[in-house]
Design an enzyme around this catalytic site. Structure first.
Site, PDB file in Angstrom:
ATOM      1  N   ASP A 271       0.864  -1.189   0.000  1.00 40.03           N
ATOM      2  CA  ASP A 271       0.000   0.000   0.000  1.00 40.03           C
ATOM      3  C   ASP A 271       0.894   1.229   0.000  1.00 40.03           C
ATOM      4  OD1 ASP A 271      -2.500   1.482   0.265  1.00 40.03           O
ATOM      5  OD2 ASP A 271      -1.859   1.934   2.294  1.00 40.03           O
ATOM      6  N   SER A 272       0.281   2.375  -0.274  1.00 40.26           N
ATOM      7  CA  SER A 272       1.026   3.627  -0.238  1.00 40.26           C
ATOM      8  C   SER A 272       1.409   4.011   1.192  1.00 40.26           C
ATOM      9  CB  SER A 272       0.171   4.738  -0.839  1.00 40.26           C
ATOM     10  OG  SER A 272      -0.996   4.885  -0.058  1.00 40.26           O
TER      11      SER A 272
ATOM     12  N   GLU B 108      -2.969   8.894   7.991  1.00 40.81           N
ATOM     13  CA  GLU B 108      -1.506   8.766   8.068  1.00 40.81           C
ATOM     14  C   GLU B 108      -0.929   9.552   9.244  1.00 40.81           C
ATOM     15  OE1 GLU B 108       0.850   6.991   6.341  1.00 40.81           O
ATOM     16  OE2 GLU B 108      -0.704   5.955   5.204  1.00 40.81           O
TER      17      GLU B 108
ATOM     18  N   TYR C 299      -0.709   8.519  -2.642  1.00 41.17           N
ATOM     19  CA  TYR C 299      -0.589   8.253  -4.073  1.00 41.17           C
ATOM     20  C   TYR C 299      -1.771   8.853  -4.844  1.00 41.17           C
ATOM     21  CZ  TYR C 299       2.997   4.514  -3.671  1.00 41.17           C
ATOM     22  OH  TYR C 299       4.139   3.786  -3.467  1.00 41.17           O
ATOM     23  N   GLY C 300      -2.901   8.980  -4.129  1.00 44.70           N
ATOM     24  CA  GLY C 300      -4.181   9.282  -4.769  1.00 44.70           C
ATOM     25  C   GLY C 300      -4.218  10.472  -5.705  1.00 44.70           C
TER      26      GLY C 300
ATOM     27  N   CYS D  21     -10.958   2.889  -0.541  1.00 47.63           N
ATOM     28  CA  CYS D  21      -9.561   3.238  -0.244  1.00 47.63           C
ATOM     29  C   CYS D  21      -9.263   2.491   1.045  1.00 47.63           C
ATOM     30  CB  CYS D  21      -9.411   4.739  -0.026  1.00 47.63           C
ATOM     31  SG  CYS D  21      -7.798   5.193   0.654  1.00 47.63           S
ATOM     32  N   THR D  22      -8.153   1.774   1.070  1.00 46.90           N
ATOM     33  CA  THR D  22      -7.901   0.899   2.222  1.00 46.90           C
ATOM     34  C   THR D  22      -7.620   1.675   3.512  1.00 46.90           C
ATOM     35  OG1 THR D  22      -5.625   0.669   1.435  1.00 46.90           O
ATOM     36  CG2 THR D  22      -7.175  -1.087   0.860  1.00 46.90           C
ATOM     37  N   HIS D  23      -7.380   2.964   3.400  1.00 45.81           N
ATOM     38  CA  HIS D  23      -7.231   3.773   4.619  1.00 45.81           C
ATOM     39  C   HIS D  23      -8.584   4.018   5.307  1.00 45.81           C
ATOM     40  CE1 HIS D  23      -3.290   4.809   2.939  1.00 45.81           C
ATOM     41  NE2 HIS D  23      -2.972   5.407   4.074  1.00 45.81           N
TER      42      HIS D  23
ATOM     43  N   CYS E 268      -4.247  -1.672  -2.027  1.00 49.16           N
ATOM     44  CA  CYS E 268      -4.373  -0.238  -2.288  1.00 49.16           C
ATOM     45  C   CYS E 268      -5.252  -0.102  -3.532  1.00 49.16           C
ATOM     46  CB  CYS E 268      -2.989   0.342  -2.542  1.00 49.16           C
ATOM     47  SG  CYS E 268      -2.990   2.053  -3.094  1.00 49.16           S
ATOM     48  N   ASN E 269      -6.344   0.611  -3.401  1.00 44.74           N
ATOM     49  CA  ASN E 269      -7.260   0.764  -4.543  1.00 44.74           C
ATOM     50  C   ASN E 269      -6.617   1.567  -5.671  1.00 44.74           C
ATOM     51  OD1 ASN E 269     -10.322  -0.021  -3.638  1.00 44.74           O
ATOM     52  ND2 ASN E 269      -9.080   0.595  -1.909  1.00 44.74           N
ATOM     53  N   THR E 270      -5.878   2.606  -5.294  1.00 46.88           N
ATOM     54  CA  THR E 270      -5.280   3.482  -6.304  1.00 46.88           C
ATOM     55  C   THR E 270      -4.276   2.685  -7.147  1.00 46.88           C
ATOM     56  OG1 THR E 270      -5.445   5.195  -4.613  1.00 46.88           O
ATOM     57  CG2 THR E 270      -4.217   5.744  -6.600  1.00 46.88           C
TER      58      THR E 270
HETATM   59  N1  DGL Z   1      -4.792   3.292   0.540  1.00 53.94           N
HETATM   60  C1  DGL Z   1      -4.775   3.672  -0.810  1.00 53.94           C
HETATM   61  C2  DGL Z   1      -5.997   3.265  -1.591  1.00 53.94           C
HETATM   62  O1  DGL Z   1      -6.625   2.289  -1.250  1.00 53.94           O
HETATM   63  C3  DGL Z   1      -4.245   4.977  -1.276  1.00 53.94           C
HETATM   64  C4  DGL Z   1      -4.182   6.157  -0.449  1.00 53.94           C
HETATM   65  C5  DGL Z   1      -3.301   7.208  -1.088  1.00 53.94           C
HETATM   66  O2  DGL Z   1      -2.101   6.998  -1.064  1.00 53.94           O
HETATM   67  O3  DGL Z   1      -3.818   8.204  -1.605  1.00 53.94           O
HETATM   68  O4  DGL Z   1      -6.332   3.861  -2.569  1.00 53.94           O
END
Ligand code: DGL
Length: 267
Positions: free
Chosen positions: A10-11, A152, A42-43, A184-186, A73-75
């Site tokens: 993940d990011s 974060e 990353y988004g 988004c996994t966050h 990570c979805n992105t």
């Molecule tokens: N946790 C990540 C996701 O699922 C990305 C969050 C990010 O870095 O913007 O998309």
């Protein structure tokens, strides 16, 4: 049988929400996790950068000898899943298709919201995956770029987080959805705040849970599940950022006593 670890990436700390599901559903499996905290989020980055950074994490995990990769990570899934799958010889899974399947399973009205990073929402991958399985579904996307920094920085339980979540999701409450994918996994770390903002009538979907069920099926399909031998298990977590911040979030989120965390540099 195969006791090599499963690699998660993940990011940042978001993929820990998927690891949490893995520890529950796949207790025999060893986890190797890499979070690119230093370059998170990353988004809002250009697609080329997301691709390059994701490949660096994949190569790191492959060198560590993982038997499967979960792009938690979805992105990164939206941008790179297909090419990583085609290139590697080990099984690779992402979170978007499992998340879409889970949403279709719980919705009663087929009015589904998806929240995610700008990268995920602009990629259109969620509507594509959901509509490919049920073409009459109504899918409403909303990018929430302020959510990841709250997680974060460890502020995900603060009053400020509550205000940001409520304000951002106002638009989503107007679509009369019954299901919302935390794309988004966050975001599962913000779940209580998201639920309050959306109201009890909306079911929240965490794609991590379905992703791990898919990983479980693939382990059986390829005949590579680990043996029941927890004495030898040593989960490892790698971050490109501060070890201490990563430790605070991971120890409050994961049911592990002694978390092995190392700092690494990528790129
Ligand atoms: N946790 C990540 C996701 O699922 C990305 C969050 C990010 O870095 O913007 O998309």
């Amino acid at each position: 049988m195969n006791n090599q670890p499963i690699g998660f990436l993940d990011s940042g700390v978001g993929g820990l929400t998927v690891v949490k599901e893995s520890l529950k559903q796949l207790p025999n499996e060893t986890v190797y996790y890499v979070g690119d905290t230093k370059r998170c989020p990353y988004g809002s980055r250009p697609v080329e950068e997301i691709r390059e950074f994701t490949w660096e994490m994949v190569e790191f995990l492959v060198k560590k000898g993982v038997k499967m990769i979960v792009i938690a990570c979805n992105t990164a899934t939206a941008v790179t899943l297909e090419e990583i799958k085609k290139t590697l010889k080990i099984p690779v899974i992402g979170v978007i298709i499992p998340g879409s399947i889970a949403a279709l399973r719980v919705t009663q009205t087929q009015r589904i919201g998806v929240i995610g990073t700008e990268g995920t929402i602009h990629s259109g991958q969620y509507p594509k995956a959901i509509l490919s399985k049920y073409k009459n579904a109504n899918v409403f996307g909303l990018a929430c770029p302020k959510f990841v920094p709250l997680v974060e920085s460890g502020e995900y339980r603060s009053e400020k987080a509550r205000e940001v979540v409520e304000e951002t999701l106002k638009e989503m409450t107007e679509h009369n959805i019954d299901t919302l994918v935390m794309g988004c996994t966050h975001y599962p770390l913000l779940k209580p705040l998201i639920q309050d903002a959306m109201g009890e009538s909306v079911t929240l979907v965490n794609p991590g849970s379905e992703t791990v069920s898919e990983a479980s099926m693939l382990l059986d399909y390829y005949e590579i599940p680990a043996e029941q031998n927890t004495d030898q298990m040593q989960h490892r977590f790698y971050t490109t950022g501060e070890v201490e911040t990563f430790r605070e979030i991971s120890s409050s989120w994961l049911p592990l006593d002694d978390i092995h965390i190392e700092h690494i540099d990528l790129g």
